[in-house]
Scaffold this motif. Structure first.
Motif, mmCIF file in Angstrom:
data_model
loop_
_atom_site.group_PDB
_atom_site.id
_atom_site.type_symbol
_atom_site.label_atom_id
_atom_site.label_comp_id
_atom_site.label_asym_id
_atom_site.label_seq_id
_atom_site.Cartn_x
_atom_site.Cartn_y
_atom_site.Cartn_z
ATOM 1 N N LEU A 64 -7.306 -49.473 -16.631
ATOM 2 C CA LEU A 64 -7.620 -48.944 -15.309
ATOM 3 C C LEU A 64 -8.786 -47.966 -15.325
ATOM 4 C CD1 LEU A 64 -3.984 -48.369 -14.000
ATOM 5 C CD2 LEU A 64 -5.459 -50.361 -13.664
ATOM 6 N N GLN A 65 -9.211 -47.520 -16.551
ATOM 7 C CA GLN A 65 -10.354 -46.622 -16.644
ATOM 8 C C GLN A 65 -11.607 -47.281 -16.069
ATOM 9 O OE1 GLN A 65 -10.098 -43.482 -17.842
ATOM 10 N NE2 GLN A 65 -7.912 -43.790 -18.149
ATOM 11 N N ALA A 66 -11.633 -48.617 -16.043
ATOM 12 C CA ALA A 66 -12.812 -49.334 -15.563
ATOM 13 C C ALA A 66 -13.157 -48.957 -14.121
ATOM 14 C CB ALA A 66 -12.589 -50.839 -15.663
ATOM 15 N N SER A 298 1.287 -47.128 -20.915
ATOM 16 C CA SER A 298 2.209 -46.555 -19.945
ATOM 17 C C SER A 298 3.235 -47.616 -19.561
ATOM 18 C CB SER A 298 1.453 -46.098 -18.701
ATOM 19 O OG SER A 298 0.983 -47.230 -17.978
ATOM 20 N N PRO A 299 4.393 -47.195 -19.031
ATOM 21 C CA PRO A 299 5.368 -48.190 -18.560
ATOM 22 C C PRO A 299 4.778 -49.163 -17.543
ATOM 23 C CG PRO A 299 6.395 -46.037 -18.702
ATOM 24 C CD PRO A 299 4.923 -45.823 -18.956
ATOM 25 N N PHE A 300 3.924 -48.653 -16.643
ATOM 26 C CA PHE A 300 3.294 -49.529 -15.650
ATOM 27 C C PHE A 300 2.429 -50.591 -16.329
ATOM 28 C CE2 PHE A 300 -0.484 -50.596 -13.151
ATOM 29 C CZ PHE A 300 0.112 -51.199 -12.055
ATOM 30 N N GLU A 301 1.582 -50.155 -17.279
ATOM 31 C CA GLU A 301 0.711 -51.102 -17.988
ATOM 32 C C GLU A 301 1.537 -52.133 -18.753
ATOM 33 O OE1 GLU A 301 -3.142 -48.199 -18.892
ATOM 34 O OE2 GLU A 301 -1.377 -48.170 -20.199
ATOM 35 N N SER A 305 1.399 -56.049 -17.572
ATOM 36 C CA SER A 305 0.679 -56.980 -18.441
ATOM 37 C C SER A 305 1.594 -57.988 -19.124
ATOM 38 C CB SER A 305 -0.088 -56.209 -19.514
ATOM 39 O OG SER A 305 0.815 -55.520 -20.377
ATOM 40 N N LYS A 306 2.877 -57.676 -19.225
ATOM 41 C CA LYS A 306 3.806 -58.509 -19.992
ATOM 42 C C LYS A 306 3.795 -59.992 -19.580
ATOM 43 C CE LYS A 306 8.505 -58.307 -21.905
ATOM 44 N NZ LYS A 306 8.046 -58.243 -23.301
ATOM 45 N N PRO A 307 3.758 -60.327 -18.293
ATOM 46 C CA PRO A 307 3.747 -61.756 -17.919
ATOM 47 C C PRO A 307 2.476 -62.491 -18.355
ATOM 48 C CG PRO A 307 4.390 -60.373 -16.056
ATOM 49 C CD PRO A 307 3.855 -59.463 -17.101
ATOM 50 N N HIS A 308 1.414 -61.721 -18.682
ATOM 51 C CA HIS A 308 0.135 -62.342 -19.008
ATOM 52 C C HIS A 308 -0.127 -62.394 -20.513
ATOM 53 C CE1 HIS A 308 -0.648 -62.093 -14.726
ATOM 54 N NE2 HIS A 308 -0.406 -60.798 -14.764
ATOM 55 N N ILE A 309 0.804 -61.922 -21.328
ATOM 56 C CA ILE A 309 0.634 -61.947 -22.775
ATOM 57 C C ILE A 309 0.969 -63.345 -23.292
ATOM 58 C CG2 ILE A 309 1.384 -60.948 -24.965
ATOM 59 C CD1 ILE A 309 -0.200 -59.021 -23.187
ATOM 60 N N ASP A 310 -0.004 -63.951 -23.983
ATOM 61 C CA ASP A 310 0.143 -65.344 -24.422
ATOM 62 C C ASP A 310 0.360 -65.481 -25.926
ATOM 63 O OD1 ASP A 310 -0.364 -66.270 -21.791
ATOM 64 O OD2 ASP A 310 -2.508 -65.974 -22.122
ATOM 65 N N GLU A 328 4.841 -54.397 -36.324
ATOM 66 C CA GLU A 328 4.002 -54.083 -35.173
ATOM 67 C C GLU A 328 4.865 -53.814 -33.951
ATOM 68 O OE1 GLU A 328 2.996 -57.807 -32.597
ATOM 69 O OE2 GLU A 328 1.775 -57.898 -34.413
ATOM 70 N N LYS A 329 4.332 -53.009 -33.037
ATOM 71 C CA LYS A 329 5.107 -52.695 -31.829
ATOM 72 C C LYS A 329 4.174 -52.219 -30.719
ATOM 73 C CE LYS A 329 9.280 -50.143 -30.389
ATOM 74 N NZ LYS A 329 10.159 -51.313 -30.215
ATOM 75 N N THR A 330 4.369 -52.783 -29.526
ATOM 76 C CA THR A 330 3.757 -52.239 -28.318
ATOM 77 C C THR A 330 4.776 -51.296 -27.691
ATOM 78 O OG1 THR A 330 2.466 -54.240 -27.925
ATOM 79 C CG2 THR A 330 2.763 -52.754 -26.066
ATOM 80 N N MET A 331 4.386 -50.033 -27.525
ATOM 81 C CA MET A 331 5.323 -49.015 -27.052
ATOM 82 C C MET A 331 4.957 -48.551 -25.644
ATOM 83 S SD MET A 331 5.720 -46.601 -30.440
ATOM 84 C CE MET A 331 3.958 -46.355 -30.582
#
Length: 384
Positions: A64-66, A298-301, A305-310, A328-331
């Motif tokens: 979102l920094q973009a 963040s929880p929002f991110e 994004s989770k539905p778009h991870i392939d 590995e872990k996405t936190m």
């Protein structure tokens, strides 16, 4: 060789793209000295001869920094399209930086200027729907991971795998072995390196978790010491501030040494690396040091994004191996207990360490040979 001066427009927005872009420029110029480079880059590309339309040092963006950068990037974009109209370069080379570079690809294609995309955006991981745009606006993808060639070819895009340019850089990098030995200060010393990334937003999110992890590791392994990587001196004040606030607030007396820039030396001196999940994982693999890769959002991110991870893997080492070589872990919360548990296991369980190291050797045997920049240069020149 044709002595008529030819123009290549090249665009790299990130620090890593600037490094790989500079190596590509040198290889192209070595093969054809008549080439003149114009475009977007940073200091390394400027040193390699780029006639810079814009210095991109202040335009690094992610997530979102973009949104905060749009007005500035719009001016950059307009200046680039003006260059396309007035100078008509023979080729446009785009390096990573997908959000912005795809706009440049569209603008170049509209003007019938050939487009080569070098270092693909990770569409195979998230955003595979964007392959339609790639097919429409890009003439050739020059890719750096072996599985990417089939990914793009199956999507109807011309693609060529050349290898990862990081290994060109590592092959020529001078390692300060004296510093490595000084940091190790003894063969039996347990050194854990913390590598929170090079972007300020990454550091703010991940470093507090890494410091909590270091505290938990130290409670189980009191002899452990910690090296904290500051890969860019511009981030030193931020890293020092976060570290000082953490130790003061928690009354911790951890042995943490902040080391600026010397990333390779930090890795080589380490018993274990805990790092951001990006390209640094390949550098750690190159030195065959056990690691844990993580990414803090963040929880929002995370949920947006989770539905778009392939892909099942966020770590490049695991993605290349197509299996979990390193934990590995996405936190989306500060799960330092998970990190500390895997860290102590890799530090104390010799069998686990050996399995991890064997996996890293396997990955580097697949991707670790130098020569990517030269092969990419050949692809570029074949398009002129």
């Amino acid at each position: 060789m044709d002595t008529i001066t030819k123009k290549i427009f090249i665009s790299a927005g990130e620090t890593s793209g600037d490094m790989h872009g500079s190596n590509l420029m040198r290889e192209i110029h070595r093969k054809n000295p008549s080439i003149t480079f114009y475009g977007l880059g940073r200091n390394k590309m400027a040193e390699a001869g780029l006639q810079c339309i814009h210095d991109m040092s202040s335009h690094s963006v992610m997530w979102l920094q973009a949104l905060k950068k749009i007005p500035g990037l719009w001016n950059v974009f307009k200046n680039c399209t003006r260059f396309f109209d007035e100078e008509r370069p023979e080729l446009v080379i785009l390096i990573d930086y997908v959000g912005f570079n795809l706009y440049l690809a569209k603008a170049a294609k509209k003007r019938n200027i050939p487009v080569m995309y070098y270092i693909s955006p990770q569409l195979w991981a998230h955003g595979s729907w964007r392959i339609k745009k790639i097919k429409k606006f890009v003439d050739r993808m020059v890719v750096i991971y072996p599985f990417e060639e089939a990914f793009y070819t199956n999507g109807g895009v011309s693609a060529k795998y050349v290898g990862h340019p990081l290994f060109d850089e590592l092959n020529t990098r001078d390692i300060d072995e004296v510093l490595v030995e000084k940091m190790k200060a003894g063969e039996d010393k347990t050194i854990v390196s913390l590598l929170p990334g090079s972007r300020k937003q990454e550091i703010r999110k991940l470093l507090p978790v890494l410091l909590e992890t270091a505290t938990a590791i130290h409670e189980k392994i009191p002899s452990a010491t910690f090296l904290l990587s500051c890969s860019n001196t511009r981030n030193l004040e931020l890293i020092e501030g976060i570290t000082k606030r953490f130790t003061s607030a928690n009354n911790k007396r951890l042995s943490i040494e902040i080391v600026t820039e010397k990333v390779s030396e930090i890795i080589k001196a380490s018993s274990l690396c805990i790092c951001n999940s990006g390209t640094v994982t390949l550098e750690i693999a190159n030195y065959q040091i056990p690691m844990i890769a993580c990414y803090r959002v963040s929880p929002f991110e995370y949920f947006a994004s989770k539905p778009h991870i392939d892909t099942p893997y966020i770590c490049l080492v695991n993605a290349i191996a197509a299996k979990e070589v390193v934990p590995e872990k996405t936190m989306y919360r500060d799960d330092y207990k998970w990190l500390a548990s895997h860290a102590t296991e890799l530090l104390l369980n010799e069998e686990k360490r050996e399995v991890c190291i064997a996996g890293l050797k396997e990955v580097t045997s697949l991707i670790g040979a130098p020569g990517a920049s030269e092969k990419a240069a050949e692809e570029a020149l074949s398009m002129i």
